[in-house]
Design an enzyme around this catalytic site. Sequence first.
Site, PDB file in Angstrom:
ATOM      1  N   GLU A 154      -5.176   1.595   4.283  1.00 41.46           N
ATOM      2  CA  GLU A 154      -5.534   2.204   3.001  1.00 41.46           C
ATOM      3  C   GLU A 154      -4.527   3.261   2.564  1.00 41.46           C
ATOM      4  O   GLU A 154      -4.200   3.363   1.388  1.00 41.46           O
ATOM      5  CB  GLU A 154      -6.929   2.834   3.103  1.00 41.46           C
ATOM      6  CG  GLU A 154      -7.391   3.536   1.839  1.00 41.46           C
ATOM      7  CD  GLU A 154      -7.547   2.596   0.657  1.00 41.46           C
ATOM      8  OE1 GLU A 154      -7.494   3.077  -0.492  1.00 41.46           O
ATOM      9  OE2 GLU A 154      -7.706   1.380   0.873  1.00 41.46           O
ATOM     10  N   ASP A 155      -4.018   4.059   3.511  1.00 42.24           N
ATOM     11  CA  ASP A 155      -3.238   5.245   3.147  1.00 42.24           C
ATOM     12  C   ASP A 155      -1.744   5.135   3.432  1.00 42.24           C
ATOM     13  O   ASP A 155      -1.000   6.084   3.185  1.00 42.24           O
ATOM     14  CB  ASP A 155      -3.788   6.474   3.884  1.00 42.24           C
ATOM     15  CG  ASP A 155      -5.209   6.802   3.451  1.00 42.24           C
ATOM     16  OD1 ASP A 155      -5.535   6.541   2.284  1.00 42.24           O
ATOM     17  OD2 ASP A 155      -5.987   7.315   4.283  1.00 42.24           O
TER      18      ASP A 155
END
Length: 720
Positions: free
Chosen positions: A76-77
């Site tokens: 996600e990051d």
Amino acid sequence: MMRQYELVERVKRYNPSTDEALLNRAYVYAMMAHGNQKRASGDLFFGHPLEVAAILTDLKLDDATIAAAVLHDTVEDTQATLEEITKSFGPQIGALVDGLTKIKRLDLVSRRAAQGENFRKLLLAVADDVRVLLVKLADRLHNMRTLQFMPPDKRHRIAEETLDIYAPLAGRMGIQEIREELEDLSFHTLDPEAYEAISRHLNEVTAKSEKLVEEIEQTLTAKLKAQGINAEVSGRQKRPYSIWRKMERKSVSFEQLSDIFGFRVIVDTVDECYRALGVVHTSWPMIPGRYKDYISTPKQNDYRSLHTTVIGPSRQRVELQIRTVAMEEVAEYGIAAHALYKEGVNDNSRLAVESRAYQWLRRTIDLLAEGDNPEEFLEHTKLELFHDQVFCFTPKARLIALPRGATPIDFAYAVHTDVGNTAVGCKINGRMSPLLTELQNGDEVEIVRAEGQTPPAAWESLVVTGKARASIRRATRAAVRQQYTGLGTQILERAFERANRAYSHEKLKGALPRLARGSTEDVLAAVGRGEMFSGDVVRAVYPDYKEDRRAGLADQSAAIERPGGSSETVTDGIPIRGLNDDLPVHFAPNGGAVPGDRIVGILTPGEGVTIYPIQSASLADFDNEPDRWIDVRWDLEAEPQRYPARIKLQSINEPGSLAQITQVIADHEGNIDNVTMKRRTQDFTDVTIDLGVWDLKHLNAIIAELRAKRTVSRVDRVTG
């Protein structure tokens, strides 16, 4: 920040055969992926997944879960992809990271409807592997530990959500340590003054009671040893939020609480649990009603223990929990304590775990398939998350666990949805009892059923379990849809008859594309609700049909007769009985209608048919909406019932005048539903009475006698 070797050492303490290479690769991969990313605190972001992994090592979880915790934010990051994770670390870790990524992409701090939908997705993500939930709980715990770095408004929302959802969810999974810490951290954020006050009081009590706690530990240990029971006895101070919740629930002050401390007695065998209980109860007087046996009847999260409260040394109330070492591990770590989440499990252990600790989560996930909207699902699930449990039995000795405050209705739906839908009565411990009786621990409940029964909509506000509420709501919706379908069928049959065209479901089915509906039931329900006009359906089935509006209205005869106009006898209108009819029928809000009145039905979208007397002035409001006029007639073959009517009087303002009016109505067996009075002048009062009567003759008899009373100057019927 935790070093690479420190993480490996933490795992090796409980799993000497850990795959060090796997953990090292996960550490290096995540560190490189996150690079110099920073958190709100200014610390390197990579420290967060390491702390999440550290929390999970306290639960002694397997290598795959620890690795997934280290990697859980990478997809996600960072620039990492799920394909890379799966290729580098295997499909099991890839699936765990995928489930966590789907949850991560949700904005869980949001409006109620979005929060409900996100909670559904959270549970769906953990349906295949509960380890996703364990990582998520650890992730939330570390975020709560560092919540002070977030903006104040966001801190409050996150804490509120944690207290509403994540803390009770941890409790349902049996992970008490995480649940209690989440509660205290949320409590500290939401009400810092109360938290500080209770913590201060607890510190003072701890300082004063240190010797007493030691005395109880030593005394109890000695008494058990004298009976040949080797036990570990430890005193434990209750947590601030637990104290606060008890103060709120019992409406008492801190000083009035007498059970600030709890004691645990850990023994080797189940037999020693009951022997230790015997020693405790023969040494000190027990407090009635405070003994619970969760060994013979475990909680749904697999928690097993004996609970009792006694008056111990120095007349101090002492709460005791007696359990084995294995039970203690489950009590602390919950579902994470099972071999399923350790290395080298077999299929039998998987089945054993799913049959007990995973049961509630499975049942909750099953509710997702039953069509609740997100807000309802969140409401129902929170109902079950927050309640303590009572344990009841079916006549065949099947154990049913329910929230405290549950009724036989909740019990019936817990057994099976069909049992709840057809319930009409119950026997509790062999005696007939009301369905709203609050169930107690150990009750044997037998549900009395009647086929064809539909649960009353009012039950929804009386039950306490999410499953019961959801089932009642669905049954009510289905019943309402069936009513509208029946009404729509009758409306269409008469519409086709007036058009001199043949009607059949087969013909209607052929016109579905032109009506933009998926089934004939959808069309019938839409007509019944007033969302689709009968004339449009006739034209969809017979495109060459041209409706003559005036002729159509004339055919409805008395059903649309205006005041002062001619009338014909209504012979083929839809039969109307009253409020107990199987059609969605309402009566005119300003005056009602009674048998003997010429009546007309007005179709209101989403509400059904409203019945008006033909002389009602309110019908003028519908002159320009002929499609809403429904041909109706009275059907008095059913059981006699009262119908709503309204009368307005002018009475002389003197003592006893209202008593004379109500006495006349009572003598005629009328039923007064409502009375309103307004002083007209010093001598006269306007009185409006809503009453129930059998028919027009009954109503006229009441009006005639009222007019004969000296205290009544005028009586008129109100017809809106």
